[in-house]
Motif scaffolding. Structure first.
Motif, PDB file in Angstrom:
ATOM      1  N   TYR A  69      -6.302   1.293   3.451  1.00 53.21           N
ATOM      2  CA  TYR A  69      -5.377   0.527   2.635  1.00 53.21           C
ATOM      3  C   TYR A  69      -4.266   1.456   2.178  1.00 53.21           C
ATOM      4  O   TYR A  69      -4.486   2.640   1.971  1.00 53.21           O
ATOM      5  N   ALA A  71      -0.647   1.724  -0.471  1.00 47.19           N
ATOM      6  CA  ALA A  71       0.146   1.132  -1.549  1.00 47.19           C
ATOM      7  C   ALA A  71       1.216   2.125  -1.959  1.00 47.19           C
ATOM      8  O   ALA A  71       0.981   3.330  -2.015  1.00 47.19           O
ATOM      9  N   ASN A  74       3.692   0.788  -7.722  1.00 44.24           N
ATOM     10  CA  ASN A  74       2.819  -0.157  -8.428  1.00 44.24           C
ATOM     11  C   ASN A  74       2.452  -1.365  -7.575  1.00 44.24           C
ATOM     12  O   ASN A  74       1.910  -2.339  -8.089  1.00 44.24           O
ATOM     13  N   GLU A  75       2.780  -1.337  -6.292  1.00 45.30           N
ATOM     14  CA  GLU A  75       2.475  -2.462  -5.413  1.00 45.30           C
ATOM     15  C   GLU A  75       0.967  -2.559  -5.181  1.00 45.30           C
ATOM     16  O   GLU A  75       0.220  -1.597  -5.362  1.00 45.30           O
ATOM     17  N   ASP A  76       0.537  -3.731  -4.757  1.00 42.15           N
ATOM     18  CA  ASP A  76      -0.873  -3.931  -4.424  1.00 42.15           C
ATOM     19  C   ASP A  76      -1.192  -3.270  -3.086  1.00 42.15           C
ATOM     20  O   ASP A  76      -0.317  -3.112  -2.220  1.00 42.15           O
ATOM     21  N   GLU A  77      -2.472  -2.918  -2.913  1.00 43.34           N
ATOM     22  CA  GLU A  77      -2.899  -2.293  -1.667  1.00 43.34           C
ATOM     23  C   GLU A  77      -2.863  -3.307  -0.531  1.00 43.34           C
ATOM     24  O   GLU A  77      -3.322  -4.438  -0.689  1.00 43.34           O
ATOM     25  N   MET A  78      -2.331  -2.865   0.599  1.00 36.73           N
ATOM     26  CA  MET A  78      -2.314  -3.724   1.777  1.00 36.73           C
ATOM     27  C   MET A  78      -3.150  -3.073   2.868  1.00 36.73           C
ATOM     28  O   MET A  78      -3.153  -1.841   3.006  1.00 36.73           O
TER      29      MET A  78
END
Length: 139
Positions: A69, A71, A74-78
């Motif tokens: 994953y 990120a 502060n973005e969400d994990e992709m």
């Protein structure tokens, strides 16, 4: 009775042999120091009980099922594939050239997976931080 003359001891010391020895040692240490670790991976390892002062901008997470994953900020994990990791980190580096990459890896994953991520970071000259957890107070 024949008297023999004493030979005078010369107070002059010849330094040429000493300088030869020093230069040979200097050459020896210069050659051996380059052979010690030519391809070492340079990583910033934080203390287990202290937090690192560098704020990582990018996070790479490897869970126990070897899922990757990523990120940025502060973005969400992709979810990422291993082959997409290099492109993801290069894209993050374009946004923030002086970024740190924090690697969060489960303790049960094989060591080669961690080394794979460290090699990608080393090839692209990214600053890497291995994330650790604080030790339990009860132990």
């Amino acid at each position: 009775m024949s008297l023999k003359r004493r030979q005078k001891i010369s107070p002059v010391f010849n330094m040429s042999s000493m300088t030869d020895l020093i230069f040979l040692l200097l050459i020896f240490f210069m050659i051996t120091s380059t052979m010690v670790s030519p391809n070492a991976i340079k990583v910033l390892l934080p203390q287990g009980s202290e937090q690192t002062s560098a704020k990582p901008m990018t996070r790479v997470i490897i869970d126990r099922n070897l899922n990757y994953y990523g990120a940025f900020g502060n973005e969400d994990e992709m979810p990422l594939d291993v082959d997409e990791l290099t492109a993801f980190l290069q894209e993050c580096a374009q946004k923030e050239p002086e970024m740190y990459v924090a690697l969060y890896a489960d303790e049960s994953i094989p060591y080669r997976e961690i080394v794979r991520v460290l090699n990608i970071a080393n090839e692209n000259h990214f600053k890497m931080v291995l994330a650790t957890r604080r030790p339990d107070k009860g132990n």
